[in-house]
Design a protein around this motif. Structure first.
Motif, PDB file in Angstrom:
ATOM      1  N   UNK A  59       0.715  -1.256  -0.662  1.00  0.00           N
ATOM      2  CA  UNK A  59       0.020   0.312   0.155  1.00  0.00           C
ATOM      3  C   UNK A  59       1.145   0.906  -0.180  1.00  0.00           C
ATOM      4  N   UNK A  60       2.274   1.198   0.419  1.00  0.00           N
ATOM      5  CA  UNK A  60       3.239   2.656   0.251  1.00  0.00           C
ATOM      6  C   UNK A  60       3.685   3.280  -0.881  1.00  0.00           C
ATOM      7  N   UNK A  61       4.052   1.872  -1.604  1.00  0.00           N
ATOM      8  CA  UNK A  61       3.960   1.921  -2.975  1.00  0.00           C
ATOM      9  C   UNK A  61       2.461   2.826  -3.398  1.00  0.00           C
ATOM     10  N   UNK A  62       1.291   1.741  -3.591  1.00  0.00           N
ATOM     11  CA  UNK A  62       0.627   2.429  -4.247  1.00  0.00           C
ATOM     12  C   UNK A  62       0.491   3.971  -3.935  1.00  0.00           C
ATOM     13  N   UNK A  63       0.856   3.695  -2.536  1.00  0.00           N
ATOM     14  CA  UNK A  63       0.367   5.757  -2.655  1.00  0.00           C
ATOM     15  C   UNK A  63       1.491   6.593  -2.855  1.00  0.00           C
ATOM     16  N   UNK A  64       2.491   6.434  -3.083  1.00  0.00           N
ATOM     17  CA  UNK A  64       4.015   6.405  -3.190  1.00  0.00           C
ATOM     18  C   UNK A  64       3.734   8.384  -4.833  1.00  0.00           C
ATOM     19  N   UNK A  65       4.368   9.384  -4.159  1.00  0.00           N
ATOM     20  CA  UNK A  65       3.931  10.495  -5.216  1.00  0.00           C
ATOM     21  C   UNK A  65       5.582  10.214  -6.274  1.00  0.00           C
ATOM     22  N   UNK A  66       5.642  10.565  -6.876  1.00  0.00           N
ATOM     23  CA  UNK A  66       6.564  10.724  -8.636  1.00  0.00           C
ATOM     24  C   UNK A  66       7.065  11.739  -8.502  1.00  0.00           C
ATOM     25  N   UNK A  67       8.206  12.355  -8.777  1.00  0.00           N
ATOM     26  CA  UNK A  67       8.537  14.106  -8.821  1.00  0.00           C
ATOM     27  C   UNK A  67       9.024  13.078  -9.670  1.00  0.00           C
ATOM     28  N   UNK A  68       9.645  14.758 -10.438  1.00  0.00           N
ATOM     29  CA  UNK A  68      10.827  14.831 -11.666  1.00  0.00           C
ATOM     30  C   UNK A  68      12.189  15.939 -11.575  1.00  0.00           C
ATOM     31  N   UNK A  69      11.535  16.101  -9.747  1.00  0.00           N
ATOM     32  CA  UNK A  69      12.465  16.589  -9.261  1.00  0.00           C
ATOM     33  C   UNK A  69      12.800  16.973  -8.044  1.00  0.00           C
ATOM     34  N   UNK A  70      13.919  17.346  -7.094  1.00  0.00           N
ATOM     35  CA  UNK A  70      13.911  17.398  -6.125  1.00  0.00           C
ATOM     36  C   UNK A  70      13.478  18.350  -5.266  1.00  0.00           C
ATOM     37  N   UNK A  71      13.487  19.195  -5.835  1.00  0.00           N
ATOM     38  CA  UNK A  71      12.940  20.757  -5.179  1.00  0.00           C
ATOM     39  C   UNK A  71      11.246  20.495  -5.709  1.00  0.00           C
ATOM     40  N   UNK A  72      10.432  19.456  -6.390  1.00  0.00           N
ATOM     41  CA  UNK A  72       9.542  19.508  -6.429  1.00  0.00           C
ATOM     42  C   UNK A  72       9.017  19.152  -5.193  1.00  0.00           C
ATOM     43  N   UNK A  73       9.664  17.921  -5.148  1.00  0.00           N
ATOM     44  CA  UNK A  73       9.663  16.257  -3.752  1.00  0.00           C
ATOM     45  C   UNK A  73       9.558  17.180  -3.047  1.00  0.00           C
TER      46      UNK A  73
END
Length: 249
Positions: A59-73
């Motif tokens: 479930x943690x992987x299901x909800x993982x957020x994907x970002x292009x840049x570290x600034x955004x994360x």
């Protein structure tokens, strides 16, 4: 933990192996963290190997957020600690995972916090570290670099432990391993002292009181279970009667 406090986000910056992402999720799940953020993972996401490694933490992987840049994360976080094993030549305070956990637990109500990890090959770059408040370095005996999953596990564990109230030591007791009642202890004392008197051990009479109290104090310090009390009484009976078993070869 304060009701308004959120657990730290775990940010994996440019991770390479799906297995390590899965291991990180599993570590998070074990210690109560849920916010996983992936910055530009090398392989396509979702990743089958990550899910295979995560087991019950899927479930943690299901909800993982994907970002292009570290600034955004990192954009919505108030406090960020970066993990690195190397001297980056940047003026940053360096703390241990234990100290990081204490500080994260004391974050101001409403603050969102994060633990930043680099990739398996080279870790974090200097520009990545410059975005963090301070640096976490995990003490090691020799080789300073750890597997990504291991590093996440250690930091998550220290965060959990910082406010965990699990007793530092305990004994698991089954039904027969309960604490004895006072009456059961009194019976043990009476049985033991009776046999010691008959054997001549409790002698001379003017020292019997002192010797008896010393024996009882020893029994109390042992913190015997009910089963152990019964075993001792059986031993006393066997010794008193001179019972011998015939052992066949």
């Amino acid at each position: 933990m304060n009701d308004s406090m959120t657990t730290p986000a775990v940010i994996l910056c440019r991770p390479q192996l799906g297995e390590n992402i899965g291991a990180a999720a599993r570590a998070m799940n074990n210690f109560g963290l849920t916010d996983l953020r992936l910055v530009a993972p090398r392989d396509p996401w979702p990743n089958e190997k990550a899910y295979a490694m995560a087991v019950t933490a899927r479930p943690i992987l299901d909800e993982a957020k994907l970002y292009d840049t570290l600034h955004d994360a990192l954009a919505d976080l108030n406090v960020v600690y970066a993990t690195t094993a190397r001297d980056r030549g940047i003026t940053k305070e360096i703390i241990t995972p234990v100290e990081a956990a204490k500080r994260l637990r004391k974050a101001r109500p409403g603050d969102k916090t994060g633990l930043l990890f680099g990739n398996e090959r080279a870790g974090l770059e200097n520009d990545d570290v410059s975005l963090a408040d301070c640096v976490i370095t995990i003490p090691t005996a020799e080789f300073a670099s750890l597997n990504l999953g291991q590093a996440v596990l250690l930091c998550c564990y220290e965060y959990f432990k910082a406010e965990d109230d699990t007793p530092r030591a305990r004994v698991e007791h089954g039904p027969m391993h309960r604490k004895p009642t006072r009456e059961e202890l009194f019976q043990l004392f009476e049985h033991l002292e009776g046999e010691l008197t008959r054997s001549g051990f409790l002698f001379p009479p003017d020292k019997v009181g002192h010797m008896t109290r010393a024996i009882r104090a020893t029994v109390h310090r042992a913190k015997l279970t009910y089963q152990e009390v019964q075993t001792l009484r059986g031993m006393i009976v066997a010794l008193a009667k001179g019972k011998h078993r015939v052992v066949k070869d």
